[in-house]
Design an enzyme around this catalytic site. Structure first.
Site, PDB file in Angstrom:
ATOM      1  N   GLU A 236       4.571 -85.548   9.314  1.00  0.00           N
ATOM      2  CA  GLU A 236       4.695 -84.697  10.500  1.00  0.00           C
ATOM      3  C   GLU A 236       5.971 -83.863  10.437  1.00  0.00           C
ATOM      4  O   GLU A 236       7.023 -84.346  10.034  1.00  0.00           O
ATOM      5  CB  GLU A 236       4.716 -85.556  11.774  1.00  0.00           C
TER       6      GLU A 236
ATOM      7  N   ARG B 238      -3.428 -89.513  26.778  1.00  0.00           N
ATOM      8  CA  ARG B 238      -4.856 -89.347  27.104  1.00  0.00           C
ATOM      9  C   ARG B 238      -5.506 -90.678  27.465  1.00  0.00           C
ATOM     10  O   ARG B 238      -6.440 -90.742  28.243  1.00  0.00           O
ATOM     11  CB  ARG B 238      -5.578 -88.697  25.911  1.00  0.00           C
TER      12      ARG B 238
ATOM     13  N   CYS C 184       2.810 -92.315  19.107  1.00  0.00           N
ATOM     14  CA  CYS C 184       3.367 -91.908  17.810  1.00  0.00           C
ATOM     15  C   CYS C 184       4.410 -90.814  17.987  1.00  0.00           C
ATOM     16  O   CYS C 184       5.501 -90.888  17.411  1.00  0.00           O
ATOM     17  CB  CYS C 184       2.259 -91.446  16.862  1.00  0.00           C
TER      18      CYS C 184
ATOM     19  N   HIS D 180       1.364 -89.700   9.730  1.00  0.00           N
ATOM     20  CA  HIS D 180       0.056 -90.163  10.212  1.00  0.00           C
ATOM     21  C   HIS D 180      -0.858 -90.426   9.017  1.00  0.00           C
ATOM     22  O   HIS D 180      -0.769 -89.739   7.991  1.00  0.00           O
ATOM     23  CB  HIS D 180      -0.587 -89.111  11.131  1.00  0.00           C
TER      24      HIS D 180
END
Ligand code: PCA
Length: 212
Positions: free
Chosen positions: A80, A90, A143, A165
């Protein structure tokens, strides 16, 4: 001997497995050229996640920290680029927390860039046959929270840190249309990422940009 701390999340969202945790179990104690890997398990809970990693950093005193989590839908291992100062979950985390648009640190900057050599990592994995692409978003769940929180924690140190990831395991994706990667390839990819980190104090200048 330099240590690279690789952390892996426990399962979340009702799942019984997280490839990040399975991978770190196999990486603990692995020797690198010029260093070794140490690991820790991380709860998928907003504040406890940071506490677990900060404790492991204090215990192991690593030169580098690579935090790792699962990202369904990714086709390759994804270093990332950037962590953002927002929690917008979410789904609830494993502690039942579901913040909406809350800053991770009120006084923190909008974002932190990784301090891992993500282009060098990406090239090393690709050259060794492991699918790998730079990602420009770590999402807004635990994360990203960990990525941002550990960058903030280490901001005035020379300890490098970044988030990677990884895709689902084949057994997680078998009944879906999601891509997957075998545990063997994930483990080798993370080992190579740690090795590339030790070998590249400064990142290499190769393009990995995206056009939306
Ligand atoms: N993936 C989640 C949290 C834990 C994990 O492995 C995420 O991408 O935020």
């Amino acid at each position: 001997m330099k240590k690279v701390l690789i952390t892996g999340f426990e399962p979340f969202g009702g799942a019984s497995i997280n490839p990040a945790l399975e991978a770190v179990k196999k990486l603990d104690g692995v020797q690198l050229e010029g260093g070794m890997i140490v690991t820790c398990e991380v709860p998928v809970t907003r504040y406890e996640a940071l506490d677990a990693i900060m404790t492991a950093i204090e215990v192991h005193q690593p030169s580098y920290v690579i935090t790792v989590g699962q990202a369904a839908g990714r086709t390759g291992i994804s270093p990332e680029r950037v962590a953002i100062n927002v929690d917008d979950f979410r789904i609830p985390d494993n502690g039942g927390n579901q913040p909406i648009d809350e800053p991770i640190y009120e006084d923190g900057p909008a974002a932190y860039f990784t301090t891992l050599p993500i282009k060098a990592i990406t090239r090393k994995l690709q050259e060794n046959g492991v699918p790998c692409q730079v990602s420009n978003t770590a999402g807004t769940f635990v994360c990203n929270h960990v990525f941002y929180g550990i960058q903030h924690y280490l901001r005035d140190t020379d300890v490098g840190h970044g988030f990677i990831h990884i895709p689902l395991l084949p057994e997680q994706a078998a009944a879906t249309d999601q891509p997957s990667m075998s545990l063997e390839v994930i483990v080798e990819g993370l080992r190579l990422a740690a090795q590339a980190t030790l070998e590249n104090k400064d990142d290499i200048a190769v393009g990995a940009g995206q056009i939306c």
